[in-house]
Design a protein around this motif. Sequence first.
Motif, PDB file in Angstrom:
ATOM      1  N   LEU A   1     -33.170   4.062  -7.558  1.00 24.57           N
ATOM      2  CA  LEU A   1     -32.166   5.115  -7.681  1.00 24.57           C
ATOM      3  C   LEU A   1     -32.096   5.626  -9.114  1.00 24.57           C
ATOM      4  N   LEU A   2     -32.162   4.724 -10.095  1.00 28.84           N
ATOM      5  CA  LEU A   2     -32.149   5.138 -11.495  1.00 28.84           C
ATOM      6  C   LEU A   2     -33.387   5.945 -11.866  1.00 28.84           C
TER       7      LEU A   2
ATOM      8  N   GLY B   1     -27.638   5.405 -27.554  1.00 26.80           N
ATOM      9  CA  GLY B   1     -26.227   5.020 -27.564  1.00 26.80           C
ATOM     10  C   GLY B   1     -25.794   4.424 -26.239  1.00 26.80           C
ATOM     11  N   ILE B   2     -26.194   5.044 -25.167  1.00 25.07           N
ATOM     12  CA  ILE B   2     -25.845   4.524 -23.841  1.00 25.07           C
ATOM     13  C   ILE B   2     -26.500   3.169 -23.621  1.00 25.07           C
ATOM     14  N   ALA B   3     -27.776   3.063 -23.995  1.00 24.71           N
ATOM     15  CA  ALA B   3     -28.496   1.805 -23.785  1.00 24.71           C
ATOM     16  C   ALA B   3     -27.925   0.672 -24.625  1.00 24.71           C
TER      17      ALA B   3
ATOM     18  N   ALA C   1     -22.521   0.123 -17.742  1.00 26.62           N
ATOM     19  CA  ALA C   1     -23.310   0.860 -16.754  1.00 26.62           C
ATOM     20  C   ALA C   1     -23.827  -0.080 -15.672  1.00 26.62           C
ATOM     21  N   LEU C   2     -24.305  -1.249 -16.063  1.00 27.71           N
ATOM     22  CA  LEU C   2     -24.783  -2.213 -15.074  1.00 27.71           C
ATOM     23  C   LEU C   2     -23.647  -2.725 -14.198  1.00 27.71           C
ATOM     24  N   GLU C   3     -22.478  -2.912 -14.789  1.00 25.35           N
ATOM     25  CA  GLU C   3     -21.321  -3.362 -14.009  1.00 25.35           C
ATOM     26  C   GLU C   3     -20.933  -2.320 -12.959  1.00 25.35           C
ATOM     27  N   VAL C   4     -20.986  -1.056 -13.329  1.00 30.44           N
ATOM     28  CA  VAL C   4     -20.690   0.016 -12.381  1.00 30.44           C
ATOM     29  C   VAL C   4     -21.680  -0.008 -11.221  1.00 30.44           C
TER      30      VAL C   4
END
Length: 177
Positions: free
Chosen positions: A56-57, A95-97, A104-107
């Motif tokens: 999906l990513l 920045g996101i990484a 993000a992984l928790e979401v």
Amino acid sequence: WRGVYGHKNELGQAASIGVIVALFAASRTRPDVCIRLAALGLSVALLVMARSVTSLLVVVSLAVVIPTGFLLRNRQFSPGVRLLFLALLVLIGVGIASQGASLALEVLGRDLSFSGRTTLWQGVSDVVADRFPLLGAGYGAFFTPSGGVDDLAPYLTHWGGVPNHAHSGFVDARANL
């Protein structure tokens, strides 16, 4: 689809390839467009049903990468503007990484241990080093009862069952070869 594909990631990979092909297939006639849209719809449905976050990513990242490629090749913008846009995208990505990876992984229902795979990888590496140091267990043999799968029990305390592969091509190749 469990009987067709051995693992959800395999279905996710096939579905993501289907999405990519359906998006970029040339459509010259109205029936071609209908077939392409049907293939896109089926591929997206299979991608969602696979529940493979990685696949999906990959497809979602295409939504950023492809327009970026078109913008960077667009000669209407000066090279400086295109370079600034690319630098901004890279900074946002970094920045996101770096700052938002765990969120993000928790979401997505995952964690920084790759959903427990790091313990599996450590277990496979330890068993291979102890029992099969030179040649591995043999092609496809590690995750069989005569291979090293029974020795993985201490590493799989939080797993629902015994995996049939290491969830990593590199680790699988090391165990088998």
